[in-house]
Design a protein around this motif. Structure first.
Motif, PDB file in Angstrom:
ATOM      1  N   LEU A 226       3.929 -45.856  22.890  1.00 20.17           N
ATOM      2  CA  LEU A 226       2.784 -45.103  23.437  1.00 20.17           C
ATOM      3  C   LEU A 226       4.731 -44.193  24.565  1.00 20.17           C
ATOM      4  CD1 LEU A 226       1.117 -46.510  26.446  1.00 20.17           C
ATOM      5  CD2 LEU A 226       0.150 -44.946  24.343  1.00 20.17           C
ATOM      6  N   GLY A 227       5.556 -44.981  24.142  1.00 15.38           N
ATOM      7  CA  GLY A 227       6.872 -44.334  24.498  1.00 15.38           C
ATOM      8  C   GLY A 227       7.628 -43.645  22.700  1.00 15.38           C
ATOM      9  N   CYS A 228       6.680 -43.248  21.577  1.00 17.16           N
ATOM     10  CA  CYS A 228       7.349 -42.658  20.493  1.00 17.16           C
ATOM     11  C   CYS A 228       7.320 -41.119  20.519  1.00 17.16           C
ATOM     12  CB  CYS A 228       6.224 -43.479  19.167  1.00 17.16           C
ATOM     13  SG  CYS A 228       7.153 -42.911  18.011  1.00 17.16           S
ATOM     14  N   HIS A 229       8.833 -40.466  20.485  1.00 15.81           N
ATOM     15  CA  HIS A 229       8.872 -38.886  20.591  1.00 15.81           C
ATOM     16  C   HIS A 229       8.570 -39.074  19.207  1.00 15.81           C
ATOM     17  CE1 HIS A 229       8.971 -39.080  24.620  1.00 15.81           C
ATOM     18  NE2 HIS A 229       8.996 -40.132  24.940  1.00 15.81           N
ATOM     19  N   ASN A 230       9.232 -39.702  18.474  1.00 12.07           N
ATOM     20  CA  ASN A 230       9.353 -39.120  16.640  1.00 12.07           C
ATOM     21  C   ASN A 230       8.395 -39.001  15.681  1.00 12.07           C
ATOM     22  OD1 ASN A 230      11.938 -40.079  17.867  1.00 12.07           O
ATOM     23  ND2 ASN A 230      12.079 -42.449  17.148  1.00 12.07           N
ATOM     24  N   PHE A 231       7.318 -38.891  16.049  1.00 16.25           N
ATOM     25  CA  PHE A 231       6.224 -38.732  14.725  1.00 16.25           C
ATOM     26  C   PHE A 231       5.925 -40.221  14.334  1.00 16.25           C
ATOM     27  CE2 PHE A 231       6.845 -34.436  15.787  1.00 16.25           C
ATOM     28  CZ  PHE A 231       6.466 -33.947  17.244  1.00 16.25           C
ATOM     29  N   MET A 232       6.700 -42.003  14.403  1.00 17.18           N
ATOM     30  CA  MET A 232       6.781 -42.180  13.536  1.00 17.18           C
ATOM     31  C   MET A 232       7.460 -42.037  12.136  1.00 17.18           C
ATOM     32  SD  MET A 232       2.843 -44.325  14.482  1.00 17.18           S
ATOM     33  CE  MET A 232       3.691 -45.322  13.456  1.00 17.18           C
ATOM     34  N   LEU A 233       8.822 -40.990  12.753  1.00 17.50           N
ATOM     35  CA  LEU A 233       9.725 -40.965  11.627  1.00 17.50           C
ATOM     36  C   LEU A 233      11.082 -40.919  11.887  1.00 17.50           C
ATOM     37  CD1 LEU A 233       8.131 -36.865  10.659  1.00 17.50           C
ATOM     38  CD2 LEU A 233       7.812 -39.198   9.533  1.00 17.50           C
ATOM     39  N   ASN A 234      11.699 -41.523  10.686  1.00 16.29           N
ATOM     40  CA  ASN A 234      12.870 -41.562  10.889  1.00 16.29           C
ATOM     41  C   ASN A 234      13.894 -40.727  11.453  1.00 16.29           C
ATOM     42  OD1 ASN A 234      12.568 -41.032   7.874  1.00 16.29           O
ATOM     43  ND2 ASN A 234      14.462 -41.103   7.535  1.00 16.29           N
ATOM     44  N   LEU A 235      12.933 -39.582  10.418  1.00 15.36           N
ATOM     45  CA  LEU A 235      14.093 -38.200  10.921  1.00 15.36           C
ATOM     46  C   LEU A 235      12.581 -37.127  11.737  1.00 15.36           C
ATOM     47  CD1 LEU A 235      15.977 -36.674   8.082  1.00 15.36           C
ATOM     48  CD2 LEU A 235      16.453 -38.183  10.262  1.00 15.36           C
ATOM     49  N   THR A 236      12.797 -36.701  13.510  1.00 16.44           N
ATOM     50  CA  THR A 236      11.682 -35.776  13.715  1.00 16.44           C
ATOM     51  C   THR A 236      12.323 -34.452  13.176  1.00 16.44           C
ATOM     52  OG1 THR A 236      11.970 -37.570  15.604  1.00 16.44           O
ATOM     53  CG2 THR A 236      10.584 -35.079  16.248  1.00 16.44           C
ATOM     54  N   LEU A 237      11.127 -34.236  11.954  1.00 21.47           N
ATOM     55  CA  LEU A 237      10.992 -32.639  11.581  1.00 21.47           C
ATOM     56  C   LEU A 237       9.808 -31.807  11.783  1.00 21.47           C
ATOM     57  CD1 LEU A 237      13.819 -30.890   9.890  1.00 21.47           C
ATOM     58  CD2 LEU A 237      13.141 -31.709   7.997  1.00 21.47           C
ATOM     59  N   ALA A 238      10.303 -31.133  12.085  1.00 19.97           N
ATOM     60  CA  ALA A 238       8.686 -30.596  12.992  1.00 19.97           C
ATOM     61  C   ALA A 238       8.905 -28.902  12.714  1.00 19.97           C
ATOM     62  CB  ALA A 238       8.185 -31.186  13.613  1.00 19.97           C
ATOM     63  N   PRO A 239       7.888 -28.458  12.081  1.00 25.95           N
ATOM     64  CA  PRO A 239       7.754 -27.095  11.854  1.00 25.95           C
ATOM     65  C   PRO A 239       7.907 -26.252  13.629  1.00 25.95           C
ATOM     66  CG  PRO A 239       5.842 -27.779  11.455  1.00 25.95           C
ATOM     67  CD  PRO A 239       6.369 -29.085  11.804  1.00 25.95           C
ATOM     68  N   VAL A 240       8.261 -24.495  14.361  1.00 24.88           N
ATOM     69  CA  VAL A 240       8.395 -24.190  14.876  1.00 24.88           C
ATOM     70  C   VAL A 240       7.453 -23.281  15.378  1.00 24.88           C
ATOM     71  CG1 VAL A 240       9.107 -22.734  17.214  1.00 24.88           C
ATOM     72  CG2 VAL A 240      11.206 -23.977  15.394  1.00 24.88           C
ATOM     73  N   HIS A 241       6.720 -23.516  15.891  1.00 26.62           N
ATOM     74  CA  HIS A 241       5.077 -22.773  16.523  1.00 26.62           C
ATOM     75  C   HIS A 241       5.477 -21.798  16.819  1.00 26.62           C
ATOM     76  CE1 HIS A 241       1.084 -21.783  16.975  1.00 26.62           C
ATOM     77  NE2 HIS A 241       1.567 -21.423  18.652  1.00 26.62           N
ATOM     78  N   TYR A 242       5.343 -20.203  16.691  1.00 25.25           N
ATOM     79  CA  TYR A 242       5.430 -18.959  17.190  1.00 25.25           C
ATOM     80  C   TYR A 242       4.340 -18.498  18.049  1.00 25.25           C
ATOM     81  CZ  TYR A 242      10.157 -19.532  14.150  1.00 25.25           C
ATOM     82  OH  TYR A 242      11.000 -20.245  13.526  1.00 25.25           O
TER      83      TYR A 242
END
Length: 380
Positions: A226-242
């Motif tokens: 519940l405290g995961c801010h990484n989307f269960m990934l080793n690198l939290t890389l995500a596209p920016v929403h405009y």
């Protein structure tokens, strides 16, 4: 719908509360994780100024992130709230309708405590309420009259609660922006505007990465899902929403309001967050004015809470580059350094030039050894 909008639509509707079941939360995060693993571009680009720090980071495969509140846009990632929505919530979800409160009290009297009630009150308070209601005649008119009285007490507190809650809202957002770091990448490396803004007016360089090779799911048996801010990934890389509007964090203001209300009424409420990912969502929303950047953002998890001001930058990861592009105005010293680094890493090195056979303003890459040979030949 492009990938930036598609992911944010998925993220926006992914609601994980602080009281969710761990298995349900994991299932929601896995959907986000799998989408990112399947859609991250094979090539992303980062523009750099020609500083010693940038050269050293390139040599050692370091990717540093800047503290969110130090970005060039001081208003970036600041969420908003809607006080009208909050007012409607006070009149419907928190206080009533009163008929629902009557039914709830009757259930509690019989020993049936709805699971959702535990979000708002500690278990001992619920037990206390159950014991108090035993043997009490819950006459509808009497209960309704007392509910109205309670509502009036709460509304009398609003003039003080409102400013206190909003002040806490902005303090929390400020703290969150100071505790998170991000490195910014683009899907494009040719636009001249990107070179002008982020590579010191074409004096710098651009680094190419293939994150598909290095992004992977982290361990699924996390002790604090519940405290995961990484989307269960080793690198939290995500596209920016405009977007044409800022991220609406009214739900978070509700959480603060509940805490302030409990404090004023001397009822210690357990911390409850309707959306534990709300700040991560806010960090991925940017004004549509910046849409030309086609940005992907590598975000750090929150730092440990500290009263001291965090450093302005932080090492986020080590990922080897796959190519380097030298700016059109780079000095000969910068060119020589980058050519040497690329030779050590055995990766391609390019020089950005204006292609005169096209009407586009975009720049084109030329292998640096060809560019250097052309310059040498024209100097003879």
């Amino acid at each position: 719908m492009d990938v930036h909008d598609e992911f944010f639509e998925l993220l926006l509707h992914t609601m994980i509360s602080s009281t969710d079941d761990a298995a349900q939360a994991r299932d929601k995060l896995i959907k986000l994780r799998d989408w990112l693993l399947n859609n991250v571009p094979s090539k992303l680009y980062r523009f750099r100024s020609p500083s010693e720090h940038s050269f050293e980071a390139l040599v050692s495969d370091q990717i540093w992130g800047s503290r969110i509140d130090t970005f060039n846009d001081p208003f970036e990632n600041e969420p908003c709230y809607d006080f009208d929505t909050l007012s409607r919530w006070l009149n419907t979800d928190l206080f009533g309708p009163a008929e629902n409160v009557v039914e709830l009290l009757k259930l509690v009297q019989q020993g049936f405590v709805p699971e959702g009630a535990l979000r708002w009150l500690p278990q001992e308070k619920v037990n206390e309420a159950t014991n108090m209601l035993k043997g009490v005649d819950l006459d509808d008119n009497t209960v309704m009259k007392n509910i109205d009285l309670f509502q009036q007490i709460i509304f009398n507190l609003l003039p003080d609660l409102g400013p206190a809650a909003t002040e806490e809202f902005f303090n929390s957002v400020l703290w969150a922006r100071q505790q998170r770091y991000a490195a910014c990448f683009s899907e494009e490396f040719k636009p001249t505007l990107m070179w002008a803004h982020y590579a010191k007016g074409h004096d710098g360089f651009c680094v190419e990465y293939d994150f598909k090779k290095f992004m992977k799911g982290c361990e699924e048996n996390c002790g604090n899902i519940l405290g995961c801010h990484n989307f269960m990934l080793n690198l939290t890389l995500a596209p920016v929403h405009y977007s044409g509007s800022r991220f609406d964090a009214t739900n978070y203001l509700k959480t603060i309001f509940q805490h302030e209300l409990g404090t004023r009424l001397n009822v210690p409420l357990p911390p409850y967050h309707a959306d534990v990912l709300f700040m991560t969502k806010a960090l991925l929303v940017k004004s549509e004015d910046w849409s030309y950047e086609k940005e992907w953002r590598l975000i750090s998890p929150p730092e440990n809470e500290s009263k001291e001001e965090p450093p302005r930058s932080k090492l986020l990861t080590r990922t080897p580059p796959t190519a380097v592009y030298i700016g059109a105005r780079a000095s000969s010293e910068t060119e020589e350094k980058l050519e040497y680094i690329c030779s050590l890493k055995n990766i391609p090195c390019y020089k950005m030039v204006q292609a005169h056979i096209t009407s586009k303003f975009d720049l084109e890459p030329v292998p640096y050894f060809e560019f250097k040979r052309y310059i040498q030949q024209n100097q003879q």
